[in-house]
Design a protein around this motif. Structure first.
Motif, PDB file in Angstrom:
ATOM      1  N   ARG A  65     -37.658  23.775  17.952  1.00 38.87           N
ATOM      2  CA  ARG A  65     -38.212  24.054  16.631  1.00 38.87           C
ATOM      3  C   ARG A  65     -39.666  24.518  16.789  1.00 38.87           C
ATOM      4  N   GLY A  66     -39.997  25.625  16.105  1.00 37.79           N
ATOM      5  CA  GLY A  66     -41.341  26.187  16.187  1.00 37.79           C
ATOM      6  C   GLY A  66     -41.501  27.262  17.229  1.00 37.79           C
ATOM      7  N   ASP A  67     -40.502  27.414  18.089  1.00 39.10           N
ATOM      8  CA  ASP A  67     -40.565  28.455  19.117  1.00 39.10           C
ATOM      9  C   ASP A  67     -39.817  29.705  18.658  1.00 39.10           C
ATOM     10  N   LEU A  68     -39.935  30.759  19.445  1.00 40.89           N
ATOM     11  CA  LEU A  68     -39.303  32.040  19.122  1.00 40.89           C
ATOM     12  C   LEU A  68     -38.120  32.325  20.035  1.00 40.89           C
ATOM     13  N   LEU A  69     -37.133  32.951  19.470  1.00 41.71           N
ATOM     14  CA  LEU A  69     -36.026  33.516  20.225  1.00 41.71           C
ATOM     15  C   LEU A  69     -36.261  35.017  20.230  1.00 41.71           C
ATOM     16  N   THR A  70     -36.518  35.569  21.406  1.00 43.11           N
ATOM     17  CA  THR A  70     -36.786  36.999  21.538  1.00 43.11           C
ATOM     18  C   THR A  70     -35.556  37.689  22.088  1.00 43.11           C
ATOM     19  N   LEU A  71     -35.071  38.666  21.328  1.00 44.36           N
ATOM     20  CA  LEU A  71     -33.924  39.465  21.745  1.00 44.36           C
ATOM     21  C   LEU A  71     -34.470  40.725  22.405  1.00 44.36           C
ATOM     22  N   SER A  72     -34.269  40.839  23.706  1.00 46.32           N
ATOM     23  CA  SER A  72     -34.772  41.966  24.477  1.00 46.32           C
ATOM     24  C   SER A  72     -33.664  42.994  24.641  1.00 46.32           C
ATOM     25  N   LEU A  73     -33.803  44.110  23.945  1.00 48.39           N
ATOM     26  CA  LEU A  73     -32.779  45.142  23.964  1.00 48.39           C
ATOM     27  C   LEU A  73     -32.974  46.081  25.139  1.00 48.39           C
ATOM     28  N   VAL A  74     -31.894  46.339  25.842  1.00 47.08           N
ATOM     29  CA  VAL A  74     -31.889  47.249  26.982  1.00 47.08           C
ATOM     30  C   VAL A  74     -31.437  48.625  26.494  1.00 47.08           C
ATOM     31  N   ASP A  75     -32.185  49.664  26.854  1.00 43.28           N
ATOM     32  CA  ASP A  75     -31.831  51.041  26.526  1.00 43.28           C
ATOM     33  C   ASP A  75     -31.811  51.262  25.008  1.00 43.28           C
ATOM     34  N   THR A  76     -32.885  50.826  24.359  1.00 39.99           N
ATOM     35  CA  THR A  76     -32.938  50.819  22.906  1.00 39.99           C
ATOM     36  C   THR A  76     -32.900  52.208  22.282  1.00 39.99           C
ATOM     37  N   ALA A  77     -33.631  53.173  22.834  1.00 37.77           N
ATOM     38  CA  ALA A  77     -33.669  54.513  22.243  1.00 37.77           C
ATOM     39  C   ALA A  77     -32.274  55.130  22.213  1.00 37.77           C
ATOM     40  N   GLU A  78     -31.540  54.969  23.294  1.00 39.55           N
ATOM     41  CA  GLU A  78     -30.175  55.508  23.337  1.00 39.55           C
ATOM     42  C   GLU A  78     -29.267  54.756  22.372  1.00 39.55           C
ATOM     43  N   PHE A  79     -29.444  53.446  22.254  1.00 39.79           N
ATOM     44  CA  PHE A  79     -28.680  52.652  21.294  1.00 39.79           C
ATOM     45  C   PHE A  79     -28.951  53.153  19.872  1.00 39.79           C
ATOM     46  N   LYS A  80     -30.213  53.381  19.540  1.00 39.33           N
ATOM     47  CA  LYS A  80     -30.556  53.878  18.205  1.00 39.33           C
ATOM     48  C   LYS A  80     -29.907  55.233  17.944  1.00 39.33           C
ATOM     49  N   ARG A  81     -29.916  56.109  18.941  1.00 40.95           N
ATOM     50  CA  ARG A  81     -29.297  57.437  18.781  1.00 40.95           C
ATOM     51  C   ARG A  81     -27.794  57.328  18.630  1.00 40.95           C
ATOM     52  N   ARG A  82     -27.172  56.496  19.462  1.00 41.57           N
ATOM     53  CA  ARG A  82     -25.713  56.370  19.511  1.00 41.57           C
ATOM     54  C   ARG A  82     -25.156  55.606  18.309  1.00 41.57           C
ATOM     55  N   CYS A  83     -25.864  54.583  17.859  1.00 42.03           N
ATOM     56  CA  CYS A  83     -25.347  53.675  16.818  1.00 42.03           C
ATOM     57  C   CYS A  83     -26.430  53.408  15.768  1.00 42.03           C
ATOM     58  N   PRO A  84     -26.810  54.429  15.009  1.00 42.28           N
ATOM     59  CA  PRO A  84     -27.909  54.227  14.055  1.00 42.28           C
ATOM     60  C   PRO A  84     -27.607  53.160  13.003  1.00 42.28           C
ATOM     61  N   GLU A  85     -26.374  53.031  12.590  1.00 36.26           N
ATOM     62  CA  GLU A  85     -26.017  52.021  11.590  1.00 36.26           C
ATOM     63  C   GLU A  85     -26.212  50.604  12.141  1.00 36.26           C
ATOM     64  N   GLN A  86     -25.766  50.380  13.354  1.00 32.39           N
ATOM     65  CA  GLN A  86     -25.911  49.067  13.980  1.00 32.39           C
ATOM     66  C   GLN A  86     -27.382  48.778  14.297  1.00 32.39           C
ATOM     67  N   PHE A  87     -28.112  49.793  14.749  1.00 37.12           N
ATOM     68  CA  PHE A  87     -29.535  49.615  15.046  1.00 37.12           C
ATOM     69  C   PHE A  87     -30.297  49.211  13.784  1.00 37.12           C
ATOM     70  N   ASP A  88     -30.081  49.949  12.692  1.00 39.64           N
ATOM     71  CA  ASP A  88     -30.768  49.635  11.439  1.00 39.64           C
ATOM     72  C   ASP A  88     -30.390  48.244  10.937  1.00 39.64           C
ATOM     73  N   ALA A  89     -29.124  47.882  11.055  1.00 35.79           N
ATOM     74  CA  ALA A  89     -28.687  46.552  10.630  1.00 35.79           C
ATOM     75  C   ALA A  89     -29.363  45.465  11.464  1.00 35.79           C
ATOM     76  N   LEU A  90     -29.517  45.709  12.755  1.00 33.52           N
ATOM     77  CA  LEU A  90     -30.188  44.743  13.619  1.00 33.52           C
ATOM     78  C   LEU A  90     -31.630  44.514  13.167  1.00 33.52           C
ATOM     79  N   ILE A  91     -32.343  45.586  12.883  1.00 30.68           N
ATOM     80  CA  ILE A  91     -33.734  45.475  12.428  1.00 30.68           C
ATOM     81  C   ILE A  91     -33.785  44.740  11.087  1.00 30.68           C
TER      82      ILE A  91
END
Length: 119
Positions: A65-91
């Motif tokens: 409690r009080g700490d952060l969970l950081t989700l580190s995305l690998v190959d994010t630019a390509e993910f955004k290009r390939r799956c814009p709907e999923q990328f936007d939903a993630l944000i």
């Protein structure tokens, strides 16, 4: 003096995401959602809103409690290009998890670590 916030980093292999099914597969594998995970963004939000509650069982390795969970995305630019709907939903859903927690007096819980060049 306040103690420093710790962060737990979880690698999200976004290069494996090609559609909604694979999106939920990747996050389920990386975070260890419960067997009854609904595989939709409402269920994703519910699981991650409680990622600091060990008793809830919403993630396999909850943060303190009080700490952060950081989700580190690998190959994010390509993910955004390939799956814009999923990328936007993630944000949007990451922001909503933190908003939801703030509304009840808890601190933010999720952070995104995004690699890649978006130019």
């Amino acid at each position: 003096m306040e103690s420093a916030v710790q962060t737990q980093i979880v690698i999200i292999p976004a290069d494996r995401i090609v559609d909604w099914e694979s999106f939920h597969d990747v996050f389920d594998e990386a975070l260890g959602f419960p067997g009854y995970y609904g595989r939709n963004m409402n269920a994703w939000i519910d699981c991650l809103t409680n990622a600091d509650d060990a008793e809830s069982g919403m993630v396999a390795n909850p943060v303190a409690r009080g700490d952060l969970l950081t989700l580190s995305l690998v190959d994010t630019a390509e993910f955004k290009r390939r799956c814009p709907e999923q990328f936007d939903a993630l944000i949007d859903c990451t922001a909503f998890v933190n908003y939801r927690r703030r509304e009840v007096g808890d601190g933010p819980l999720l952070a995104l670590l995004i690699d890649g060049n978006f130019a």
